[in-house]
Design a protein around this motif. Sequence first.
Motif, mmCIF file in Angstrom:
data_model
loop_
_atom_site.group_PDB
_atom_site.id
_atom_site.type_symbol
_atom_site.label_atom_id
_atom_site.label_comp_id
_atom_site.label_asym_id
_atom_site.label_seq_id
_atom_site.Cartn_x
_atom_site.Cartn_y
_atom_site.Cartn_z
ATOM 1 N N LEU A 1 15.694 40.902 46.450
ATOM 2 C CA LEU A 1 15.745 41.278 47.870
ATOM 3 C C LEU A 1 14.880 42.520 48.104
ATOM 4 O O LEU A 1 14.240 42.647 49.139
ATOM 5 C CB LEU A 1 17.197 41.539 48.301
ATOM 6 N N ARG A 2 14.853 43.421 47.118
ATOM 7 C CA ARG A 2 14.010 44.627 47.237
ATOM 8 C C ARG A 2 12.539 44.291 47.030
ATOM 9 O O ARG A 2 11.672 44.902 47.629
ATOM 10 C CB ARG A 2 14.429 45.670 46.192
ATOM 11 N N ASN A 3 12.279 43.348 46.132
ATOM 12 C CA ASN A 3 10.899 43.014 45.792
ATOM 13 C C ASN A 3 10.714 41.490 45.764
ATOM 14 O O ASN A 3 10.712 40.869 44.707
ATOM 15 C CB ASN A 3 10.566 43.635 44.422
ATOM 16 N N PRO A 4 10.536 40.882 46.960
ATOM 17 C CA PRO A 4 10.459 39.415 47.052
ATOM 18 C C PRO A 4 9.289 38.822 46.267
ATOM 19 O O PRO A 4 9.278 37.618 46.017
ATOM 20 C CB PRO A 4 10.319 39.152 48.559
ATOM 21 N N ALA B 1 19.554 41.148 43.686
ATOM 22 C CA ALA B 1 19.388 42.375 44.484
ATOM 23 C C ALA B 1 17.972 42.931 44.303
ATOM 24 O O ALA B 1 17.362 43.444 45.253
ATOM 25 C CB ALA B 1 20.429 43.417 44.081
ATOM 26 N N ALA B 2 17.427 42.788 43.098
ATOM 27 C CA ALA B 2 16.048 43.234 42.847
ATOM 28 C C ALA B 2 15.066 42.336 43.594
ATOM 29 O O ALA B 2 14.024 42.805 44.073
ATOM 30 C CB ALA B 2 15.758 43.209 41.340
ATOM 31 N N LYS C 1 10.233 36.562 43.485
ATOM 32 C CA LYS C 1 11.084 35.380 43.719
ATOM 33 C C LYS C 1 10.543 34.131 43.029
ATOM 34 O O LYS C 1 11.302 33.330 42.483
ATOM 35 C CB LYS C 1 11.212 35.101 45.217
ATOM 36 N N ARG D 1 24.976 39.698 50.028
ATOM 37 C CA ARG D 1 23.621 39.183 50.311
ATOM 38 C C ARG D 1 22.939 38.646 49.063
ATOM 39 O O ARG D 1 22.299 37.607 49.081
ATOM 40 C CB ARG D 1 22.760 40.308 50.907
ATOM 41 N N SER D 2 23.064 39.396 47.961
ATOM 42 C CA SER D 2 22.376 38.929 46.752
ATOM 43 C C SER D 2 23.022 37.652 46.219
ATOM 44 O O SER D 2 22.328 36.764 45.723
ATOM 45 C CB SER D 2 22.275 40.019 45.687
ATOM 46 N N ASN E 1 27.985 51.522 44.276
ATOM 47 C CA ASN E 1 27.161 50.517 43.588
ATOM 48 C C ASN E 1 26.283 51.091 42.487
ATOM 49 O O ASN E 1 25.213 50.546 42.201
ATOM 50 C CB ASN E 1 26.272 49.745 44.581
ATOM 51 N N HIS F 1 17.658 40.121 38.744
ATOM 52 C CA HIS F 1 18.870 40.236 39.548
ATOM 53 C C HIS F 1 18.504 39.942 41.007
ATOM 54 O O HIS F 1 17.471 40.431 41.490
ATOM 55 C CB HIS F 1 19.443 41.658 39.416
#
Length: 197
Positions: free
Chosen positions: A162-165, A159-160, A168, A59-60, A92, A157
Amino acid sequence: MMEDFQQLQQTVESCTRCDLCQGRHHVVFGTGNPQAKVMFIGEGPGEQEDLKGEPFVGRSGQLMDKMLEYVGLSRKTNIYIANMVKCRPPQNRDPSKDEVALCIGYLRNQVYLIRPKVIVCVGRIAATALISPTYKVTKEHGTFVERNGTLLMGTFHPAALLRNPDNKSAAMEDLFRLRDKLLELGLLQPEEPEHNC
Ligand code: URA
């Protein structure tokens, strides 16, 4: 240093220097254009990457590819992507300092052969290993530092993200700064204007 990229890849693919080799399905050596002027360096393979043998395919990775496309960068053409460690850390977890230390020679050999002009450190693990041990992504992202003729930049990153949009847009700003730098250095061609006829 090995002088041959394929020979280096074969060596890494049979590596047993650390315990991460025990749980792996695939060594994730790297992907992209070995003649690229820009390298992206992540942390280490996750589940999807371990299964496929390619970095950033989960996903990331999909998010990263989408963001890169906005600035004219792609693993299919003009960048090379690798990780700090080439085998998946279980559950992970972050790779340990020892695992990074045992693996970093392979990355250095990749950098030696690719000779990128710009290296983007994707996330804290790569940025603290390659830019500065005290690097803080939230404070220092998007700024270039020069080391022996190579520019290094740290960014978030995916993945970060995705956790905290919320971060972006800041991450996109970093990529726009990267694009501007590449245009300035003549390492990226400006986009052709679209013709609507
Ligand atoms: N996260 C990383 O840092 N690297 C990958 O290859 C996949 C996820």
